[in-house]
Write a protein that holds these residues in place. Structure first.
Motif, PDB file in Angstrom:
ATOM      1  N   ILE A   1      50.956  65.185  70.387  1.00 51.24           N
ATOM      2  CA  ILE A   1      49.568  65.564  70.688  1.00 51.24           C
ATOM      3  C   ILE A   1      48.901  66.164  69.442  1.00 51.24           C
ATOM      4  O   ILE A   1      48.493  67.321  69.419  1.00 51.24           O
ATOM      5  CB  ILE A   1      49.470  66.489  71.914  1.00 51.24           C
ATOM      6  CG1 ILE A   1      50.459  67.664  71.853  1.00 51.24           C
ATOM      7  CG2 ILE A   1      49.652  65.714  73.194  1.00 51.24           C
ATOM      8  CD1 ILE A   1      50.273  68.692  72.993  1.00 51.24           C
ATOM      9  N   ALA A   2      48.744  65.338  68.425  1.00 53.65           N
ATOM     10  CA  ALA A   2      48.491  65.844  67.073  1.00 53.65           C
ATOM     11  C   ALA A   2      47.328  65.150  66.372  1.00 53.65           C
ATOM     12  O   ALA A   2      47.043  63.981  66.627  1.00 53.65           O
ATOM     13  CB  ALA A   2      49.753  65.666  66.230  1.00 53.65           C
ATOM     14  N   PRO A   3      46.691  65.849  65.431  1.00 55.98           N
ATOM     15  CA  PRO A   3      45.655  65.226  64.607  1.00 55.98           C
ATOM     16  C   PRO A   3      46.205  64.289  63.537  1.00 55.98           C
ATOM     17  O   PRO A   3      45.452  63.483  62.976  1.00 55.98           O
ATOM     18  CB  PRO A   3      44.952  66.422  63.963  1.00 55.98           C
ATOM     19  CG  PRO A   3      45.985  67.496  63.939  1.00 55.98           C
ATOM     20  CD  PRO A   3      46.814  67.290  65.168  1.00 55.98           C
ATOM     21  N   ILE A   4      47.508  64.405  63.246  1.00 57.33           N
ATOM     22  CA  ILE A   4      48.137  63.581  62.213  1.00 57.33           C
ATOM     23  C   ILE A   4      49.249  62.764  62.845  1.00 57.33           C
ATOM     24  O   ILE A   4      50.091  63.297  63.561  1.00 57.33           O
ATOM     25  CB  ILE A   4      48.705  64.459  61.084  1.00 57.33           C
ATOM     26  CG1 ILE A   4      47.575  65.228  60.379  1.00 57.33           C
ATOM     27  CG2 ILE A   4      49.481  63.612  60.070  1.00 57.33           C
ATOM     28  CD1 ILE A   4      48.068  66.298  59.424  1.00 57.33           C
ATOM     29  N   MET A   5      49.255  61.462  62.577  1.00 56.17           N
ATOM     30  CA  MET A   5      50.300  60.566  63.069  1.00 56.17           C
ATOM     31  C   MET A   5      51.052  59.963  61.897  1.00 56.17           C
ATOM     32  O   MET A   5      50.499  59.783  60.808  1.00 56.17           O
ATOM     33  CB  MET A   5      49.699  59.441  63.914  1.00 56.17           C
ATOM     34  CG  MET A   5      49.131  59.888  65.248  1.00 56.17           C
ATOM     35  SD  MET A   5      50.363  60.549  66.377  1.00 56.17           S
ATOM     36  CE  MET A   5      51.361  59.083  66.688  1.00 56.17           C
ATOM     37  N   THR A   6      52.317  59.644  62.153  1.00 50.52           N
ATOM     38  CA  THR A   6      53.111  58.978  61.129  1.00 50.52           C
ATOM     39  C   THR A   6      53.813  57.767  61.714  1.00 50.52           C
ATOM     40  O   THR A   6      54.067  57.686  62.919  1.00 50.52           O
ATOM     41  CB  THR A   6      54.204  59.911  60.552  1.00 50.52           C
ATOM     42  OG1 THR A   6      55.252  60.082  61.515  1.00 50.52           O
ATOM     43  CG2 THR A   6      53.646  61.253  60.156  1.00 50.52           C
ATOM     44  N   SER A   7      54.144  56.858  60.829  1.00 51.42           N
ATOM     45  CA  SER A   7      55.032  55.748  61.152  1.00 51.42           C
ATOM     46  C   SER A   7      56.352  56.020  60.446  1.00 51.42           C
ATOM     47  O   SER A   7      56.373  56.420  59.277  1.00 51.42           O
ATOM     48  CB  SER A   7      54.442  54.424  60.671  1.00 51.42           C
ATOM     49  OG  SER A   7      55.377  53.385  60.774  1.00 51.42           O
ATOM     50  N   LYS A   8      57.452  55.805  61.145  1.00 53.12           N
ATOM     51  CA  LYS A   8      58.759  56.110  60.568  1.00 53.12           C
ATOM     52  C   LYS A   8      58.990  55.323  59.287  1.00 53.12           C
ATOM     53  O   LYS A   8      59.535  55.857  58.308  1.00 53.12           O
ATOM     54  CB  LYS A   8      59.865  55.799  61.573  1.00 53.12           C
ATOM     55  CG  LYS A   8      61.271  56.118  61.075  1.00 53.12           C
ATOM     56  CD  LYS A   8      62.309  55.872  62.145  1.00 53.12           C
ATOM     57  CE  LYS A   8      63.715  56.198  61.635  1.00 53.12           C
ATOM     58  NZ  LYS A   8      64.753  55.973  62.669  1.00 53.12           N
ATOM     59  N   ASN A   9      58.567  54.076  59.272  1.00 54.69           N
ATOM     60  CA  ASN A   9      58.787  53.225  58.099  1.00 54.69           C
ATOM     61  C   ASN A   9      57.517  52.943  57.325  1.00 54.69           C
ATOM     62  O   ASN A   9      57.482  52.057  56.474  1.00 54.69           O
ATOM     63  CB  ASN A   9      59.429  51.906  58.537  1.00 54.69           C
ATOM     64  CG  ASN A   9      60.770  52.111  59.208  1.00 54.69           C
ATOM     65  OD1 ASN A   9      61.617  52.842  58.703  1.00 54.69           O
ATOM     66  ND2 ASN A   9      60.964  51.481  60.363  1.00 54.69           N
ATOM     67  N   GLY A  10      56.456  53.722  57.644  1.00 58.84           N
ATOM     68  CA  GLY A  10      55.179  53.469  56.994  1.00 58.84           C
ATOM     69  C   GLY A  10      54.488  54.741  56.570  1.00 58.84           C
ATOM     70  O   GLY A  10      55.106  55.652  56.027  1.00 58.84           O
ATOM     71  N   GLY A  11      53.175  54.797  56.855  1.00 61.52           N
ATOM     72  CA  GLY A  11      52.360  55.872  56.331  1.00 61.52           C
ATOM     73  C   GLY A  11      52.026  56.943  57.341  1.00 61.52           C
ATOM     74  O   GLY A  11      52.626  57.042  58.418  1.00 61.52           O
ATOM     75  N   ALA A  12      51.056  57.756  56.964  1.00 62.22           N
ATOM     76  CA  ALA A  12      50.515  58.812  57.810  1.00 62.22           C
ATOM     77  C   ALA A  12      49.000  58.656  57.837  1.00 62.22           C
ATOM     78  O   ALA A  12      48.394  58.256  56.842  1.00 62.22           O
ATOM     79  CB  ALA A  12      50.906  60.183  57.273  1.00 62.22           C
ATOM     80  N   TRP A  13      48.390  58.980  58.976  1.00 63.65           N
ATOM     81  CA  TRP A  13      46.944  58.796  59.088  1.00 63.65           C
ATOM     82  C   TRP A  13      46.328  59.868  59.974  1.00 63.65           C
ATOM     83  O   TRP A  13      47.013  60.561  60.726  1.00 63.65           O
ATOM     84  CB  TRP A  13      46.586  57.394  59.582  1.00 63.65           C
ATOM     85  CG  TRP A  13      47.064  57.049  60.961  1.00 63.65           C
ATOM     86  CD1 TRP A  13      46.363  57.113  62.126  1.00 63.65           C
ATOM     87  CD2 TRP A  13      48.365  56.573  61.322  1.00 63.65           C
ATOM     88  NE1 TRP A  13      47.132  56.713  63.189  1.00 63.65           N
ATOM     89  CE2 TRP A  13      48.368  56.370  62.722  1.00 63.65           C
ATOM     90  CE3 TRP A  13      49.536  56.292  60.599  1.00 63.65           C
ATOM     91  CZ2 TRP A  13      49.492  55.909  63.410  1.00 63.65           C
ATOM     92  CZ3 TRP A  13      50.656  55.839  61.281  1.00 63.65           C
ATOM     93  CH2 TRP A  13      50.628  55.636  62.666  1.00 63.65           C
ATOM     94  N   ARG A  14      45.003  59.981  59.863  1.00 68.81           N
ATOM     95  CA  ARG A  14      44.231  60.976  60.598  1.00 68.81           C
ATOM     96  C   ARG A  14      43.787  60.392  61.939  1.00 68.81           C
ATOM     97  O   ARG A  14      43.138  59.344  61.978  1.00 68.81           O
ATOM     98  CB  ARG A  14      42.986  61.392  59.810  1.00 68.81           C
ATOM     99  CG  ARG A  14      43.272  61.899  58.411  1.00 68.81           C
ATOM    100  CD  ARG A  14      41.981  61.982  57.612  1.00 68.81           C
ATOM    101  NE  ARG A  14      42.210  62.305  56.203  1.00 68.81           N
ATOM    102  CZ  ARG A  14      42.516  61.399  55.271  1.00 68.81           C
ATOM    103  NH1 ARG A  14      42.618  60.115  55.605  1.00 68.81           N
ATOM    104  NH2 ARG A  14      42.708  61.773  54.016  1.00 68.81           N
ATOM    105  N   GLN A  15      44.090  61.090  63.020  1.00 70.05           N
ATOM    106  CA  GLN A  15      43.534  60.721  64.310  1.00 70.05           C
ATOM    107  C   GLN A  15      42.081  61.202  64.400  1.00 70.05           C
ATOM    108  O   GLN A  15      41.604  61.981  63.565  1.00 70.05           O
ATOM    109  CB  GLN A  15      44.359  61.338  65.443  1.00 70.05           C
ATOM    110  CG  GLN A  15      45.765  60.749  65.571  1.00 70.05           C
ATOM    111  CD  GLN A  15      46.093  60.386  67.006  1.00 70.05           C
ATOM    112  OE1 GLN A  15      45.455  59.512  67.587  1.00 70.05           O
ATOM    113  NE2 GLN A  15      47.086  61.065  67.564  1.00 70.05           N
TER     114      GLN A  15
END
Length: 501
Positions: A355-369
């Motif tokens: 439940i976060a403003p920041i998401m990540t992909s395990k094998n990729g990047g991070a992005w802003r919700q």
């Protein structure tokens, strides 16, 4: 035809200085918040300690001044000793709150190291569910005592010479909830909190302590819980906690956007309970509020029901936030600021993946919700003194609320930087709002920026493949002439109007 609203701003009428901790966040050992969130040694961006630098950069944009850790429901079954010492010797544990396996690869020292990299303080929680006074006094000795005692010397043996000097501590979590490990009634918990507080402050007299209030306002014990807990612990604690999550189960936008009016009443109610106990005890001490869990949370409900138990870091509570959620987050921040005289700490729950403003992909990047942006704007531009402004706005009625202002707004004045920031939300889904505001006591200011977060699709989201689908622009038309500010606030929009000399 646009509707009109007025905002009356006067330099001489103030609510309170903003405690920077009102922009805090929360990381719990839950889902992918820690593992593949802030920490992933095999990720291409990982630093020498295994922390993801792409995530750290996004967190530094927000600049949260304090982060609550390690929980949450997690803390009520957590043995802090499992997370210190050689990593290879740490046990795998059944984590009962979320039914996962906790490897303890990240514990106190690792998280404190990460917090230093992130430039934030830590709001540490102690386990008053399955444990109690003894574990709490040993833990604070480990973290805060300079040396010459068993646990402070153990910290040194583990590689940390200087004490961490953690100054804000939570006395358990949601102890009123039947779901909580070690759930207690109010008097039982209040006595335990009091005795734990006494011992912790003997170890470090400079700490501040947060006692657990109701898990939400809908609890059957709400108000009675706060009164009974404070009856036992009032003179030994400094804050009482509040938790609130917003839902849009019925897909009723007008009602969803109005829920923060109820939040304001919730805050006032808890403050009144605190003041009742203060009067009853004839005390000079003021108990303030720690709103240490708040956010929108409902999107991930069904997905979580399908998860297999007893796995490591499964994708739990991964709400994918849309544009309308961002408006509610903005409205929440406005409400918290309007109550800055009593709300001194607030933690958006949570910071990464859960439940976060920041998401990540395990094998990729991070992005802003989508919800990243109001939080970022408030943290960056909302430091200073909250002004006691008055709003004149057209209103609407909805399912659960009456006389809801289309315009919701708060103003923060930063005297040191000679800046004024107006945060404003237009709740109207059909029409723009023409805002007019007279600035009394502010001379020679000019508009330096009018940021707008808007989108034609209220269900629009950001994804790893399309991370900028919902993002703010600086094309707002706010202007200032002869101390009269005018601005058009687009329908369903979050606005940040910044003025400076």
């Amino acid at each position: 035809m646009n509707r009109k609203a007025k905002l009356y701003i006067d330099k001489n009428f103030t609510i309170s200085e903003v405690d920077k901790r009102i922009y805090g966040s929360f990381i719990e050992h839950l889902g992918r918040a820690v593992y593949t969130g802030i920490y992933q040694p095999d990720h291409p961006t990982a630093d020498e300690n295994g922390f993801r630098k792409d995530v750290l950069e996004l967190i530094k944009e927000i600049d949260p001044p304090i982060i609550r850790y390690p929980g949450g429901n997690f803390v009520s079954g957590y043995n802090w000793e499992d997370g210190v010492g050689p990593v290879e010797a740490r046990p795998n544990r059944l984590e009962l709150a979320w039914r996962t396996i906790e490897t303890n690869e990240v514990g106190t020292n690792e998280f404190m190291q990460w917090a230093e990299k992130a430039g934030t303080e830590v709001m540490m929680a102690v386990n008053l569910g399955s444990r109690g006074i003894d574990a709490a006094r040993n833990f604070i000795e480990y973290c805060n005592h300079p040396g010459g005692s068993y646990y402070s010397d153990l910290r040194k043996k583990h590689g940390r010479k200087e004490p961490y000097n953690i100054k804000t501590w939570c006395l358990g979590n949601e102890m009123d909830g039947p779901w909580q490990i070690g759930h207690k009634d109010a008097t039982e918990y209040g006595r335990l909190a009091r005795e734990t507080a006494k011992v912790m402050k003997l170890v470090d007299p400079d700490i501040e302590l947060v006692v657990s209030g109701s898990s939400n306002r809908q609890m059957k014990t709400f108000a009675e819980w706060e009164a009974a807990v404070l009856e036992e612990s009032y003179e030994y604690v400094d804050y009482v906690s509040l938790h609130q999550y917003f839902r849009n189960d019925s897909n009723n936008l007008a009602n969803f956007l109005a829920q923060t009016d109820g939040l304001n009443d919730f805050i006032n109610s808890v403050a009144a309970i605190c003041d009742y106990i203060k009067a009853k005890k004839n005390s000079n001490k003021v108990i303030n509020l720690s709103f240490d869990e708040w956010n929108v949370w409902y999107h991930s409900d069904q997905a979580d029901k399908e998860l297999e138990p007893w796995t490591v870091a499964p994708p739990q509570l991964e709400d994918i936030y849309n544009f309308e959620d961002a408006l509610v987050v903005g409205l929440t921040l406005i409400t918290l600021l309007k109550n800055a005289d009593r709300v001194k700490i607030a933690n958006q729950a949570q910071l990464v993946n859960v439940i976060a403003p920041i998401m990540t992909s395990k094998n990729g990047g991070a992005w802003r919700q989508t919800i990243f942006y109001p939080y970022y704007h408030a943290s960056r531009f909302g430091r200073g003194t909250v002004l006691d402004c008055k709003i004149e706005s057209p209103q609407y009625d909805c399912k659960d609320f009456k006389n809801v202002n289309y315009l919701e707004s708060v103003v923060v004045y930063n005297q040191d930087q000679a800046q004024i920031t107006i945060f404003a939300v237009n709740r109207n889904s059909e029409e723009n709002l023409n805002l007019e505001s007279k600035l009394n006591g502010f001379n020679d200011y000019k508009v330096i920026e009018h940021i707008v977060l808007e989108h034609e699709d209220i269900k629009a989201v950001n994804t790893e493949n399309d991370p900028e689908n919902v993002k703010p622009h600086s094309n707002g038309n706010a202007s200032l002439e002869d101390d009269i500010l005018t601005a058009e606030l687009p329908k369903l929009s979050w606005n940040v109007i910044r003025l400076s000399k």
